[in-house]
Design an enzyme around this catalytic site. Structure first.
Site, PDB file in Angstrom:
ATOM      1  N   LYS A 193       0.844  -1.185   0.000  1.00 53.49           N
ATOM      2  CA  LYS A 193       0.000   0.000   0.000  1.00 53.49           C
ATOM      3  C   LYS A 193       0.879   1.234   0.000  1.00 53.49           C
ATOM      4  O   LYS A 193       1.684   1.454   0.902  1.00 53.49           O
ATOM      5  CB  LYS A 193      -0.920   0.013   1.226  1.00 53.49           C
TER       6      LYS A 193
ATOM      7  N   ASP B  40      -3.109   4.367  -2.391  1.00 49.48           N
ATOM      8  CA  ASP B  40      -4.050   4.982  -1.443  1.00 49.48           C
ATOM      9  C   ASP B  40      -3.939   6.501  -1.548  1.00 49.48           C
ATOM     10  O   ASP B  40      -3.379   7.165  -0.670  1.00 49.48           O
ATOM     11  CB  ASP B  40      -3.720   4.497  -0.031  1.00 49.48           C
TER      12      ASP B  40
ATOM     13  N   LYS C 184      -6.605   8.653  -2.004  1.00 54.22           N
ATOM     14  CA  LYS C 184      -7.767   9.326  -1.417  1.00 54.22           C
ATOM     15  C   LYS C 184      -8.194  10.533  -2.254  1.00 54.22           C
ATOM     16  O   LYS C 184      -8.361  11.655  -1.751  1.00 54.22           O
ATOM     17  CB  LYS C 184      -7.483   9.749   0.019  1.00 54.22           C
TER      18      LYS C 184
ATOM     19  N   ASP D  24     -12.220  15.450  -5.463  1.00 52.37           N
ATOM     20  CA  ASP D  24     -12.300  16.683  -6.238  1.00 52.37           C
ATOM     21  C   ASP D  24     -13.557  16.591  -7.097  1.00 52.37           C
ATOM     22  O   ASP D  24     -14.368  15.671  -6.928  1.00 52.37           O
ATOM     23  CB  ASP D  24     -11.048  16.844  -7.106  1.00 52.37           C
ATOM     24  N   ILE D  25     -13.732  17.513  -8.018  1.00 55.42           N
ATOM     25  CA  ILE D  25     -14.892  17.428  -8.898  1.00 55.42           C
ATOM     26  C   ILE D  25     -14.742  16.180  -9.774  1.00 55.42           C
ATOM     27  O   ILE D  25     -13.631  15.700 -10.015  1.00 55.42           O
ATOM     28  CB  ILE D  25     -15.048  18.699  -9.761  1.00 55.42           C
TER      29      ILE D  25
ATOM     30  N   THR E 217      -9.686   6.524  10.061  1.00 53.40           N
ATOM     31  CA  THR E 217      -9.630   5.863  11.359  1.00 53.40           C
ATOM     32  C   THR E 217      -8.973   6.729  12.430  1.00 53.40           C
ATOM     33  O   THR E 217      -8.951   6.351  13.604  1.00 53.40           O
ATOM     34  CB  THR E 217      -8.867   4.524  11.252  1.00 53.40           C
TER      35      THR E 217
ATOM     36  N   ARG F  50       2.826   0.474  10.624  1.00 57.31           N
ATOM     37  CA  ARG F  50       3.769   0.614  11.730  1.00 57.31           C
ATOM     38  C   ARG F  50       4.022  -0.650  12.543  1.00 57.31           C
ATOM     39  O   ARG F  50       5.154  -0.862  12.998  1.00 57.31           O
ATOM     40  CB  ARG F  50       3.320   1.773  12.623  1.00 57.31           C
TER      41      ARG F  50
END
Length: 224
Positions: A32, A59, A61, A64-65, A115, A205
């Protein structure tokens, strides 16, 4: 998928990220790559890690339009990612356009609620109701948009799995029973998330910052 675990490689140095991925690749099912990695290393970094032969989860994320998000998806199609994230709060049209712009092998999934946020954080943004209610609303919107799945915490994944059996359900923010939560607020263990119906477990982590990352990856794999 050999393993549901995708290793989160948000490291500032490409060589360090590649070394870690090489070390544990036999015990994870994919990699990822988030905003920090992509902003630092771009397409080149993705190509470098793709050489390890594991599926790549971008990832990013995107939020936007619809036209801009569709253009961004088209720009990364050349990388052939297995999974790309958009924000469900961008709306149905944005998610539909993202899905339409993706190549056939790339799954588009929507982030419901980070999260690192809880009910108090949600209220401060002006959204009424609990985090659970907001995640369920956005998951339903994502499903009606025809995309492939969603990202949610382990606390909601069981409820969503019951309503969306075919959805790709990705759970980040996972922590081991003995591990620190850090900046995550709605956490569960990898085993709990998997038992509740998670398709993909994003773990960073607990492996990348472990004294022995290989031993940590093996230990997590053994619980699944």
């Amino acid at each position: 998928m050999s393993s549901p675990v995708f290793l989160a490689l948000d490291l500032p140095r490409l060589d360090a990220a590649k070394d870690l991925a090489t070390l544990v690749k036999g015990h994870v099912g994919g990699l990822k790559l988030g905003l920090e990695f992509f902003c630092a290393h771009g397409h080149h970094g993705v190509h470098e890690l793709a050489q390890l032969g594991l599926p790549i989860f971008l990832d990013l994320k995107l939020h936007d339009i619809p036209n801009t998000v569709a253009g961004a998806i088209q720009a990364i199609n050349v990388l052939q990612p297995a999974i790309v994230t958009v924000h469900a709060s961008g709306g149905r049209a944005m998610m539909e356009d993202a899905k339409a712009a993706a190549t056939g092998k790339t799954k588009i999934i929507a982030v419901t609620m980070l999260t690192s946020l809880d009910d108090t954080d949600l209220a401060r943004t002006g959204v009424a109701g609990s985090a659970h209610d907001q995640v369920m609303r956005l998951a339903e919107l994502a499903q009606t948009a025809g995309i492939d799945g969603i990202v949610c915490s382990g606390q909601e994944v069981g409820h969503i799995h019951r309503q969306w059996k075919t959805g790709l359900l990705v759970v980040p923010g996972l922590r081991l029973p003995s591990g620190a939560q850090g900046d995550q607020k709605r956490t569960v263990t990898p085993r709990q998330a998997r038992d509740a119906g998670a398709s993909v477990l994003v773990i960073g982590r607990p492996i990348s910052r472990a004294a022995d990352p290989l031993a940590a990856a093996r230990a997590i794999e053994a619980t699944l």
